[in-house]
Write a protein that holds these residues in place. Structure first.
Motif, PDB file in Angstrom:
ATOM      1  N   GLN A 187     -16.606 -13.030  15.385  1.00  0.00           N
ATOM      2  CA  GLN A 187     -17.097 -14.026  14.414  1.00  0.00           C
ATOM      3  C   GLN A 187     -18.532 -14.413  14.679  1.00  0.00           C
ATOM      4  O   GLN A 187     -19.209 -14.684  13.664  1.00  0.00           O
ATOM      5  CB  GLN A 187     -16.247 -15.411  14.995  1.00  0.00           C
ATOM      6  CG  GLN A 187     -14.730 -15.251  14.596  1.00  0.00           C
ATOM      7  CD  GLN A 187     -14.049 -16.331  14.906  1.00  0.00           C
ATOM      8  OE1 GLN A 187     -14.596 -17.293  15.560  1.00  0.00           O
ATOM      9  NE2 GLN A 187     -12.716 -16.634  14.907  1.00  0.00           N
ATOM     10  N   THR A 188     -19.113 -14.451  15.787  1.00  0.00           N
ATOM     11  CA  THR A 188     -20.540 -14.763  16.136  1.00  0.00           C
ATOM     12  C   THR A 188     -21.465 -13.514  15.492  1.00  0.00           C
ATOM     13  O   THR A 188     -22.468 -13.735  14.757  1.00  0.00           O
ATOM     14  CB  THR A 188     -20.835 -14.643  17.557  1.00  0.00           C
ATOM     15  OG1 THR A 188     -20.095 -15.867  18.051  1.00  0.00           O
ATOM     16  CG2 THR A 188     -22.236 -15.083  17.613  1.00  0.00           C
ATOM     17  N   SER A 190     -20.539 -11.276  12.886  1.00  0.00           N
ATOM     18  CA  SER A 190     -20.406 -11.735  11.374  1.00  0.00           C
ATOM     19  C   SER A 190     -21.268 -12.693  10.863  1.00  0.00           C
ATOM     20  O   SER A 190     -22.009 -12.632  10.025  1.00  0.00           O
ATOM     21  CB  SER A 190     -19.006 -11.996  11.247  1.00  0.00           C
ATOM     22  OG  SER A 190     -18.209 -10.911  11.412  1.00  0.00           O
ATOM     23  N   LEU A 191     -21.354 -14.022  11.618  1.00  0.00           N
ATOM     24  CA  LEU A 191     -22.101 -14.883  10.997  1.00  0.00           C
ATOM     25  C   LEU A 191     -23.787 -14.661  11.171  1.00  0.00           C
ATOM     26  O   LEU A 191     -24.507 -15.016  10.275  1.00  0.00           O
ATOM     27  CB  LEU A 191     -21.786 -16.331  12.178  1.00  0.00           C
ATOM     28  CG  LEU A 191     -22.844 -17.609  11.739  1.00  0.00           C
ATOM     29  CD1 LEU A 191     -22.271 -18.030  10.239  1.00  0.00           C
ATOM     30  CD2 LEU A 191     -22.525 -18.434  12.765  1.00  0.00           C
ATOM     31  N   VAL A 192     -24.089 -13.997  12.225  1.00  0.00           N
ATOM     32  CA  VAL A 192     -25.477 -13.573  12.493  1.00  0.00           C
ATOM     33  C   VAL A 192     -26.008 -12.618  11.117  1.00  0.00           C
ATOM     34  O   VAL A 192     -26.833 -12.636  10.612  1.00  0.00           O
ATOM     35  CB  VAL A 192     -25.722 -13.111  13.633  1.00  0.00           C
ATOM     36  CG1 VAL A 192     -27.333 -12.321  13.748  1.00  0.00           C
ATOM     37  CG2 VAL A 192     -25.567 -14.017  14.972  1.00  0.00           C
ATOM     38  N   ILE A 194     -24.588 -12.269   8.325  1.00  0.00           N
ATOM     39  CA  ILE A 194     -24.547 -13.015   7.038  1.00  0.00           C
ATOM     40  C   ILE A 194     -25.943 -13.638   6.867  1.00  0.00           C
ATOM     41  O   ILE A 194     -26.577 -13.692   5.981  1.00  0.00           O
ATOM     42  CB  ILE A 194     -23.209 -14.005   6.833  1.00  0.00           C
ATOM     43  CG1 ILE A 194     -22.056 -13.338   6.944  1.00  0.00           C
ATOM     44  CG2 ILE A 194     -23.674 -14.915   5.747  1.00  0.00           C
ATOM     45  CD1 ILE A 194     -20.727 -13.913   6.858  1.00  0.00           C
ATOM     46  N   ILE A 195     -26.378 -14.536   8.077  1.00  0.00           N
ATOM     47  CA  ILE A 195     -27.610 -15.061   7.839  1.00  0.00           C
ATOM     48  C   ILE A 195     -28.880 -14.141   7.648  1.00  0.00           C
ATOM     49  O   ILE A 195     -29.597 -14.411   6.752  1.00  0.00           O
ATOM     50  CB  ILE A 195     -28.002 -15.987   9.087  1.00  0.00           C
ATOM     51  CG1 ILE A 195     -26.685 -17.004   9.269  1.00  0.00           C
ATOM     52  CG2 ILE A 195     -29.188 -16.533   9.322  1.00  0.00           C
ATOM     53  CD1 ILE A 195     -26.634 -17.829  10.604  1.00  0.00           C
TER      54      ILE A 195
END
Length: 606
Positions: A187-188, A190-192, A194-195
């Motif tokens: 999850q971490t 994926s978040l990075v 996307i940003i």
């Protein structure tokens, strides 16, 4: 190609010449079964559609010519498997896409001019001795290096359910925490991702917006300064040639390169009232002062005089830095462009003519109503003087050298007619304007000077006895008129005679009228050859040379070949000669007298 499409391929012969037969349709699949074919010529037909994958089995093919058709589409991948190919001619089609498939072939001759190829020019093309690429949409500059190798990211091991109960070594709590940690890490990440992706996308949109705004402003500026009656100066279509090499095949000389010309950027110059006064363009030639040229030519004294033409006299100039130049002092009464800006536009165009067989314009002077042009100095003699001045000079021009001179000047005209945009018509092509250096390489002079004298047809017809018949009758002069004049110069090289010689009997005064009926008569042809050659020439080469002359001096301009075809025929003449040169003297069929000295045979190559 109807018969071939039905599977009735040509008989299994290693050489098939099917050129100029009005074949239509696409290339037949039966070609793929011609495993023993070595030479295939399908040029000058009406073949269309995309080239199929036909070449996988043609490992013996050494020369392929599909030029002057209507072939379309990308090159097939199987063409890259032609392991024995050395000559490939695909010019004047409608082929598209990349040419990278050709980069691995062992080619010595490649002509893909006048297609719609795009992308980068492979760096391997620079090692091909004879390559012609103009007339395409290649990107400028060398091809970018391939991206560095990046190893793929390690795959995350997938946890499989232990249906059989597992080994029992790991406690269940440990499995649960490991699984939970993996999910959090995913999850971490994926978040990075996307940003970071969002930031990059925003930067790209911003960059495109800035570029669009700048382009829009540039268009507005251009449209505000455009004038409907503006006629731009000569430009040279040389960017896509990309350091095209032009070799002297079969000769000892090294390959020659055409240097890319700089772009001309027309600018507007406005007077005090705000109206457009003149169009000015940057000039790559060096400006000189009258004083500096007077010093270099010793005040244009008689001892410095090199020659005189219809536009003025030419002087030898010795500059303090040791350079030697040729200065043409233009007679103001002989030119029609009296305005300084008009003269400078012509000078700008002439200074961008860059070819190894063209005398380059390096400088100019427009001071005190003077018009002077500074050229590179070619120190030997003109072809006219070498052929007609004395027997001793003409004997230096062996058959090899004469063929080389013909090819060099043909390449100069090909550049003027088919590379420059718009085409440059020489209008005064004659042996007196072909300068020879110490190695007897040809350099064509006075290129582009016709723009200074657009209304001097009468003068040109008086000074040039090599003019085409349509010019003498109507005053119309085109690129095909240059082709005719080139044929006359070839006749001079062949016979050693002047184009017009009033000292001879009436039936032999006009070289073209006397020689043309005899060009296809082998016996008469051998009697026409310049006596200064002392019989030292190959009979086959002589006959092919005469065939080219006959095409060039045809009375109807539309039947004369373009200079690119003339160049190709001269190159092929030399290629055939390089093959038979290795054979015995009996196989060659030479027509020559036995030399008195052993060393005299070294010039019999073609």
């Amino acid at each position: 190609m109807a018969a071939a499409d039905r599977g009735e391929g040509p008989p299994p012969s290693p050489r098939r010449n099917l050129a100029t037969n009005n074949f239509s349709g696409n290339l037949p699949y039966s070609i793929s079964n011609m495993a023993s074919i070595e030479y295939l010529n399908l040029s000058h037909n009406s073949l269309a559609q995309q080239i199929g994958d036909l070449f996988g089995n043609l490992s013996s093919l050494s020369e392929l010519d599909v030029s002057f058709n209507k072939l379309t589409g990308d090159l097939p991948t199987s063409i890259g498997s032609l392991s024995n190919i050395s000559s490939l001619y695909m010019q004047n089609n409608q082929l598209t896409g990349s040419v990278n498939v050709l980069s691995g072939l062992g080619l010595t001759t490649l002509n893909i001019a006048n297609n719609n190829f795009s992308g980068w020019i492979p760096k391997e093309f620079s090692s091909i001795p004879d390559v012609i690429l103009n007339g395409n949409s290649f990107l400028n500059g060398p091809a970018p290096p391939p991206p560095p190798f990046m190893p793929p990211p390690p795959r995350r091991p997938r946890s499989r359910p232990n249906r059989s109960g597992g080994s029992g070594n790991a406690p269940k709590g440990s499995e649960s925490s490991t699984s939970q940690g993996g999910k959090n890490g995913l999850q971490t990440a994926s978040l990075v991702g996307i940003i970071v992706g969002s930031i990059l996308a925003a930067l790209c949109v911003l960059l495109l917006l800035v570029l669009c705004i700048r382009k829009s402003r540039k268009r507005k500026d251009d449209s505000s300064t455009e004038s409907k009656d503006f006629v731009g100066p000569l430009s040279v279509n040389i960017e896509e040639v990309s350091n095209r090499e032009i070799p002297e095949q079969g000769l000892e000389n090294t390959a020659m390169k055409v240097l890319p010309a700089e772009k001309m950027t027309p600018e507007r110059v406005y007077g005090k009232t705000g109206s457009m006064r003149k169009t000015k363009v940057p000039i790559t030639a060096t400006p000189y002062t009258v004083a500096s040229l007077q010093v270099a030519t010793n005040s244009f004294c008689q001892d410095s005089l090199l020659g005189e033409g219809s536009l003025g006299r030419v002087y030898k100039a010795d500059f303090p830095n040791g350079k030697i130049m040729a200065v043409k002092k233009v007679d103001s009464a002989a030119i029609s462009l009296q305005e300084e800006d008009d003269f400078l536009e012509v000078v700008s165009s002439m200074s961008r003519l860059r070819h190894p067989n063209i005398v380059p314009l390096t400088g100019y002077c427009v001071e005190h109503a003077q018009r002077l042009l500074v050229y590179e100095y070619i120190g030997n003699a003109t072809l006219h003087d070498m052929l007609h001045f004395s027997d001793e000079m003409s004997r230096r021009l062996t058959w090899n050298i004469r063929v080389r001179i013909a090819l060099g000047t043909a390449r100069a005209l090909e550049y003027l007619h088919e590379v420059c945009l718009p085409s440059v018509v020489h209008r005064n092509f004659k042996s007196a304007n072909i300068l020879l250096d110490e190695e007897h390489n040809a350099h064509l002079s006075d290129c582009g000077l016709a723009a200074l004298t657009p209304n001097t047809e009468r003068q040109a017809s008086i000074t040039n006895t090599s003019n085409a018949p349509e010019f003498s009758m109507s005053g119309i002069y085109t690129v095909k008129s240059d082709v005719y004049s080139f044929g006359v110069v070839m006749l001079e090289l062949l016979t050693g005679r002047k184009p017009l010689d009033s000292s001879r009997e009436r039936s032999e005064q006009s070289l073209v009228r006397w020689a043309t009926p005899q060009l296809h008569d082998i016996d008469a042809l051998s009697k026409m050859v310049d006596p200064a050659l002392n019989g030292m020439y190959p009979a086959k080469s002589l006959s092919r040379f005469a065939d080219i002359i006959a095409l060039c001096v045809q009375p109807e301009p539309e039947f004369r070949p373009p200079m690119s075809e003339v160049v190709q025929q001269l190159v092929r003449l030399m290629q055939r000669a390089s093959i038979v040169r290795r054979q015995s003297g009996e196989e060659l069929g030479f027509s020559y007298r036995a030399p008195e000295r052993e060393g005299d045979t070294r010039d019999i190559s073609f």
